[in-house]
Design a protein around this motif. Structure first.
Motif, PDB file in Angstrom:
ATOM      1  N   ALA A 211       0.834  -1.201   0.000  1.00 54.05           N
ATOM      2  CA  ALA A 211       0.000   0.000   0.000  1.00 54.05           C
ATOM      3  C   ALA A 211       0.866   1.248   0.000  1.00 54.05           C
ATOM      4  N   ARG A 224      -3.496   5.624   5.405  1.00 56.08           N
ATOM      5  CA  ARG A 224      -4.123   4.578   4.589  1.00 56.08           C
ATOM      6  C   ARG A 224      -5.535   4.345   5.114  1.00 56.08           C
ATOM      7  N   LEU A 226      -7.662   1.697   4.016  1.00 56.86           N
ATOM      8  CA  LEU A 226      -8.101   0.304   3.993  1.00 56.86           C
ATOM      9  C   LEU A 226      -7.171  -0.579   4.809  1.00 56.86           C
ATOM     10  N   ASP A 251      -5.310   3.598  -2.165  1.00 55.49           N
ATOM     11  CA  ASP A 251      -6.649   3.171  -1.755  1.00 55.49           C
ATOM     12  C   ASP A 251      -7.656   3.230  -2.902  1.00 55.49           C
ATOM     13  N   CYS A 254      -7.328   0.305  -5.205  1.00 53.30           N
ATOM     14  CA  CYS A 254      -7.934  -0.895  -4.608  1.00 53.30           C
ATOM     15  C   CYS A 254      -9.441  -0.901  -4.822  1.00 53.30           C
ATOM     16  N   GLY A 271     -10.207  -5.751   0.103  1.00 55.50           N
ATOM     17  CA  GLY A 271      -9.286  -4.705  -0.318  1.00 55.50           C
ATOM     18  C   GLY A 271      -7.935  -5.205  -0.790  1.00 55.50           C
TER      19      GLY A 271
END
Length: 337
Positions: A211, A224, A226, A251, A254, A271
């Motif tokens: 991420a 972040r 998720l 994010d 995703c 996710g």
């Protein structure tokens, strides 16, 4: 073929389905497969880790119903895997979570009669919840007689479970796994898969998917939305050199990938599954035609109905972006849409 009768729910862990995704990437010259870890009985890839870290201690008598208590930090999926095992054997479980844990996951934990501890303050140095969660776990272990901390972040039994994950993938494809896309968090799944790949000498390019805002591959820490992949601190298990390629996913990417999976493949994915799908989209033009590309989908999307699959939530965080998954020819890479 006659299906075997399982002796209990925990015998259902592993041997999940590998499914070909023929409609995900139009005009892509390679085959795409998804390892659907949602078919584990607890709903995620973390069932494998939980069973690996607990079952030996239970069978040896180190964890005893009525006397032992498992204490762990989790954003959700590992907690559910542990909760199922502890409920099956009648062992108490205290789980330390944070406000990013979804309401669905919290409801599942309570259904399993888990004691949920919610930390609400972030660590002042990292601005993340994880260091605070780990500190609370240590306090609880010190104060609870018969406590055991599996410690998914440092326990070698975590990645050992995923040697079998990769074995299942390789055997299904006769060892022809050209690219494996694996989301990263504790490093357990990636490390176990890498071990099998290297031991078997497979010509597999292992793609670590992280991420944006995660520090796992050396990037700066950042916010972040998720849970489930990425980390604010690098776990002891994590070895970034195991990945042959690294793809960072934000994010929004995703969300777009998850929505696209539902539209094109009727798969309601979580996710982290969206993250590996977005990563494949970003790398697609560099993958030689005729390759076999496998993505590990860690969980399902019903635990993200209030976030990824909520139009109101998506608009609140990203604006009106539905065109990114509704246009028939979009490429999954948000920057290219």
């Amino acid at each position: 073929m006659k299906q075997p009768v399982l002796r209990g729910i925990l015998d259902g862990v592993g041997n999940t389905h590998l499914v070909e995704l023929g409609g995900l990437l139009p005009r892509f010259g390679s085959r795409v497969f998804a390892k659907l870890e949602a078919f584990n009985p607890g709903g995620s890839v973390k069932d494998r880790s939980a069973l690996s870290m607990l079952l030996g201690r239970i069978r040896s008598g180190e964890l005893v119903p009525g006397r032992s208590t498992v204490v762990e930090s989790s954003s959700g999926n590992l907690a559910i895997g542990i909760a199922q095992i502890c409920r099956y054997f009648g062992i108490d479980f205290i789980c330390v979570v944070d406000p990013k844990t979804t309401q669905q996951n919290l409801a599942i934990l309570r259904a399993y009669r888990v004691t949920v501890e919610m930390v609400t303050e972030v660590d002042p140095d990292t601005r993340a919840y994880l260091p605070v969660r780990l500190a609370r776990v240590r306090e609880l272990v010190a104060a609870t007689p018969g406590a055991y901390w599996p410690n998914q972040y440092a326990n070698p039994l975590n990645p050992r479970a995923h040697v079998q994950t990769m074995r299942e993938i390789a055997e299904a494809l006769d060892d022809r796994v050209d690219y494996l896309f694996c989301s990263t968090g504790t490093g357990g799944t990636m490390t176990g898969c890498a071990q099998y790949i290297r031991e078997r000498g497979l010509p597999t390019t292992l793609v670590g998917v992280d991420a944006m805002g995660s520090v796992l591959f050396g990037g700066p820490s950042g916010p972040r939305l998720l849970p489930g992949h990425g980390a604010a601190i690098k776990p002891p298990l994590f070895d970034p050199t195991l990945a042959d390629e690294v793809v960072l996913v934000n994010d929004l990417e995703c969300v777009v990938a998850c929505r696209t999976l539902t539209h094109r493949e009727a798969i309601l994915a979580g996710g982290s599954s969206g993250a590996v799908t977005a990563a494949l989209g970003k790398m697609a033009d560099r993958i030689p035609a005729g390759s076999n590309c496998v993505m590990i989908f860690p969980d399902r999307g019903d635990r993200y109905l209030d976030t990824i699959y909520s139009d109101d939530w998506v608009r609140a965080h990203f604006g009106e972006v539905s065109h990114l998954w509704n246009e028939p020819e979009h490429t999954l890479a948000v920057g290219a849409c």
